[in-house]
Scaffold this active site. Structure first.
Site, PDB file in Angstrom:
ATOM      1  N   CYS A  51      -0.789  20.773  29.132  1.00  0.00           N
ATOM      2  CA  CYS A  51       0.504  21.562  28.262  1.00  0.00           C
ATOM      3  C   CYS A  51       0.161  22.877  28.174  1.00  0.00           C
ATOM      4  CB  CYS A  51       0.029  21.043  26.721  1.00  0.00           C
ATOM      5  SG  CYS A  51       0.148  19.135  26.779  1.00  0.00           S
TER       6      CYS A  51
ATOM      7  N   CYS B 189      -9.639  23.351  16.652  1.00  0.00           N
ATOM      8  CA  CYS B 189      -9.864  22.441  17.649  1.00  0.00           C
ATOM      9  C   CYS B 189      -9.284  22.536  19.093  1.00  0.00           C
ATOM     10  CB  CYS B 189      -9.365  20.902  16.996  1.00  0.00           C
ATOM     11  SG  CYS B 189      -9.576  20.649  15.479  1.00  0.00           S
TER      12      CYS B 189
ATOM     13  N   GLU C 175     -16.322  20.626  21.436  1.00  0.00           N
ATOM     14  CA  GLU C 175     -16.490  21.167  20.356  1.00  0.00           C
ATOM     15  C   GLU C 175     -16.209  20.016  19.134  1.00  0.00           C
ATOM     16  OE1 GLU C 175     -12.868  23.970  19.530  1.00  0.00           O
ATOM     17  OE2 GLU C 175     -14.747  24.928  20.106  1.00  0.00           O
TER      18      GLU C 175
ATOM     19  N   CYS D  72     -13.069  17.002  13.212  1.00  0.00           N
ATOM     20  CA  CYS D  72     -12.129  17.076  14.284  1.00  0.00           C
ATOM     21  C   CYS D  72     -13.054  16.840  15.525  1.00  0.00           C
ATOM     22  CB  CYS D  72     -11.256  18.565  14.414  1.00  0.00           C
ATOM     23  SG  CYS D  72     -10.391  18.720  15.741  1.00  0.00           S
TER      24      CYS D  72
ATOM     25  N   CYS E  28      -9.317  18.431  29.556  1.00  0.00           N
ATOM     26  CA  CYS E  28      -8.002  17.479  29.305  1.00  0.00           C
ATOM     27  C   CYS E  28      -7.288  17.304  30.802  1.00  0.00           C
ATOM     28  CB  CYS E  28      -7.052  17.730  28.378  1.00  0.00           C
ATOM     29  SG  CYS E  28      -5.868  16.805  28.317  1.00  0.00           S
TER      30      CYS E  28
ATOM     31  N   CYS F 163      -1.581  25.024  25.840  1.00  0.00           N
ATOM     32  CA  CYS F 163      -2.957  24.604  25.296  1.00  0.00           C
ATOM     33  C   CYS F 163      -4.095  25.066  26.140  1.00  0.00           C
ATOM     34  CB  CYS F 163      -3.041  23.251  25.236  1.00  0.00           C
ATOM     35  SG  CYS F 163      -4.675  22.420  24.920  1.00  0.00           S
TER      36      CYS F 163
HETATM   37  N1  SAH Z   1      -4.525  15.666  23.504  1.00  0.00           N
HETATM   38  C1  SAH Z   1      -3.979  15.449  22.112  1.00  0.00           C
HETATM   39  C2  SAH Z   1      -5.205  15.984  21.119  1.00  0.00           C
HETATM   40  C3  SAH Z   1      -5.834  16.973  21.189  1.00  0.00           C
HETATM   41  S1  SAH Z   1      -4.861  18.622  20.903  1.00  0.00           S
HETATM   42  C4  SAH Z   1      -2.877  15.796  21.878  1.00  0.00           C
HETATM   43  O1  SAH Z   1      -2.207  16.727  22.765  1.00  0.00           O
HETATM   44  O2  SAH Z   1      -2.158  15.692  21.060  1.00  0.00           O
HETATM   45  C5  SAH Z   1      -4.575  18.842  19.169  1.00  0.00           C
HETATM   46  C6  SAH Z   1      -3.382  19.314  18.633  1.00  0.00           C
HETATM   47  O3  SAH Z   1      -3.501  20.829  18.809  1.00  0.00           O
HETATM   48  C7  SAH Z   1      -2.194  18.799  19.495  1.00  0.00           C
HETATM   49  O4  SAH Z   1      -1.044  18.722  18.665  1.00  0.00           O
HETATM   50  C8  SAH Z   1      -2.024  20.191  20.303  1.00  0.00           C
HETATM   51  O5  SAH Z   1      -0.620  20.164  21.012  1.00  0.00           O
HETATM   52  C9  SAH Z   1      -2.309  21.053  19.458  1.00  0.00           C
HETATM   53  N2  SAH Z   1      -2.524  22.430  20.118  1.00  0.00           N
HETATM   54  C10 SAH Z   1      -3.312  22.596  21.373  1.00  0.00           C
HETATM   55  N3  SAH Z   1      -3.373  24.143  21.597  1.00  0.00           N
HETATM   56  C11 SAH Z   1      -3.031  24.706  20.684  1.00  0.00           C
HETATM   57  C12 SAH Z   1      -2.809  26.026  20.363  1.00  0.00           C
HETATM   58  N4  SAH Z   1      -3.206  26.894  21.333  1.00  0.00           N
HETATM   59  N5  SAH Z   1      -2.214  26.452  19.178  1.00  0.00           N
HETATM   60  C13 SAH Z   1      -1.822  25.544  18.172  1.00  0.00           C
HETATM   61  N6  SAH Z   1      -2.029  24.034  18.472  1.00  0.00           N
HETATM   62  C14 SAH Z   1      -2.448  23.918  19.907  1.00  0.00           C
HETATM   63 FE1  SF4 Z   2      -4.399  18.082  26.608  1.00  0.00          FE
HETATM   64 FE2  SF4 Z   2      -4.314  20.228  25.422  1.00  0.00          FE
HETATM   65 FE3  SF4 Z   2      -2.089  18.768  26.017  1.00  0.00          FE
HETATM   66 FE4  SF4 Z   2      -3.748  17.835  24.131  1.00  0.00          FE
HETATM   67  S1  SF4 Z   2      -2.416  19.553  23.992  1.00  0.00           S
HETATM   68  S2  SF4 Z   2      -2.654  16.813  26.039  1.00  0.00           S
HETATM   69  S3  SF4 Z   2      -5.598  18.617  24.829  1.00  0.00           S
HETATM   70  S4  SF4 Z   2      -3.570  19.659  27.564  1.00  0.00           S
END
Ligand code: SAH
Ligand code: SF4
Length: 415
Positions: free
Chosen positions: A159, A390, A135, A148, A155, A162
């Protein structure tokens, strides 16, 4: 780009969470180029090469490539017959061998305040797999519009807060698919020279800023992201300045310096915790590249200065990382680094064990940061029906909570 002959069978994925020591999944390289490839995403040199393969004499290659480049990246042509400065014969040849296809838009959501989300389907699906979808979200604000953009389907990292990290399937996007997201946005917004305001100058642009904060870890798809961003920043093409492009990473330390040297864009780092034991849980990549190494890479990030600060993202998780002691430790940790701090309210998803911090706690946390001299990092949500944050895939009809809207806004906050 991946050689299809090296395509692997789907590996048996380890359970995506929690198992001690588990840091990442294996990517599936499943990109199979279509029989009639798209020119979208090709550099000038690659365009000239592509023209050579369909009989354009080498002596003309550079000039023809430059013409087509202009139609592609300045005018946003979607059909070869729009290319009025290119001969009819060549247009017909191009049409036989190539397309100008962008990723396919399978859903579009538009909010009353102009925020839009597109769900894009990419080729490479195989029987029994979910569709390859990413997306792309557009957030308009006074004086700028931020897009974005995703770098991977899913991925490889895991995390724990996430939703993207729970997806089993991972495929790297090609440069064309990354640039294609920006082109789709410009198509849908009418943001190409000739379709937008009078002179088409940078001030008229609807998509003025890019954040690589959609699905995926951009620094684990380094070459494709680099090639795509250099193309997007090219002053004679899409022309979004590198200062207006922010790449967000969870902390792939060896590629941070490379990003500075080879891309030269702004950097955002998903820190989320001030201690290694907690960050190991939240961002398992921390076991490979702990906080100290990550911050060292930030200290030496090429081009970082007070005018070009590194953004530190910090997701607010109730009772996990949101104590006022954490806020104070955060300030201490970032001392000496030209930094901005972006507090992101946690955006919940079905099955997650985490909750977003209470609003009062976020305010107290942000006050400590503000008092330490950082700009107030959380802003109020705007609009009633802004779309998903995003990386948070939603069904086309699902309404989002205020918290999700705020998360989306915080993630887009790069200045
Ligand atoms: N993988 C990269 C970029 C994509 S995620 C990264 O991790 O930086 C973009 C941002 O969204 C990151 O800071 C991530 O930690 C945050 N993010 C992911 N899932 C989230 C959620 N459920 N609520 C709020 N932020 C989130
Ligand atoms: Fe991957 Fe989500 Fe961690 Fe970003 S926050 S590195 S998208 S698992």
């Amino acid at each position: 780009m991946t050689d299809p002959s090296q395509t692997a069978d789907p590996p048996q994925m380890a359970p995506h969470r929690a198992s001690a020591g588990f840091v990442e999944k294996t990517p599936l390289e499943r990109y199979v180029p279509p029989a009639k490839p798209s020119l979208v995403g090709l550099s000038r040199v690659q365009l000239a090469e592509a023209l050579g393969t369909v009989g354009v004499p080498a002596a003309q290659g550079k000039m023809r490539a430059q013409q087509i480049w202009h139609w592609l990246y300045v005018r946003g042509a979607t059909r070869f017959d729009e290319m009025s400065s290119v001969s009819k014969e060549l247009r017909a040849v191009l049409d036989r061998h190539f397309t100008l296809a962008r990723p396919e838009v399978v859903a579009e959501q538009v909010s009353v305040d102009g925020t839009r989300k597109w769900l894009l389907r990419l080729p490479g699906e195989h029987a029994g797999e979910p569709p390859h979808e990413v997306e792309c979200v557009y957030i308009p604000e006074a004086g700028r519009g931020t897009l974005c953009v995703s770098s991977q389907v899913g991925c490889t990292l895991t995390c724990s807060f996430c939703h993207t990290g729970t997806q089993r399937l991972v495929r790297n996007l090609t440069p064309g698919e990354i640039v294609g997201q920006i082109m789709v946005a410009r198509d849908r917004l009418g943001d190409w020279l000739g379709t937008r305001g009078a002179d088409g100058g940078p001030g008229d642009r609807l998509v003025s800023n890019i954040v690589m904060m959609g699905m995926g870890e951009p620094l684990y798809n380094f070459e494709a992201v680099r090639d795509a961003l250099l193309l997007v920043a090219d002053g004679e093409g899409i022309a979004i300045s590198k200062r207006r492009i922010t790449l967000s990473t969870s902390g792939v330390v060896p590629n941070i310096a490379r990003a500075g040297a080879e891309i030269g864009c702004m950097l955002a780092v998903s820190l989320h915790a001030v201690r290694d034991d907690l960050r190991n849980d939240l961002v398992p990549l921390n076991r490979k590249y702990p906080i100290e190494e990550l911050l060292d890479a930030c200290r030496t990030y090429p081009g970082a200065s007070n005018a070009r600060r590194i953004t530190f993202e910090y997701v607010m998780l109730k009772g996990v990382n949101d104590s006022l002691a954490d806020a104070k430790a955060l300030i201490k940790l970032l001392k000496g680094i030209p930094a901005k701090i972006n507090l992101i309210p946690f955006n919940p998803w079905p099955g997650t064990a985490y909750e977003c911090s209470d609003w009062g706690q976020i305010e107290k946390f942000s006050e400590i940061i503000f008092n330490a001299g950082y700009a107030s990092p959380v802003r109020t949500p705007r609009g009633r029906d802004i779309l998903a944050a995003c990386g948070q895939l939603k069904s086309a009809t699902e309404k989002l909570s205020a918290r999700e809207r705020l998360a989306l806004r915080a993630m887009a906050m790069t200045d």
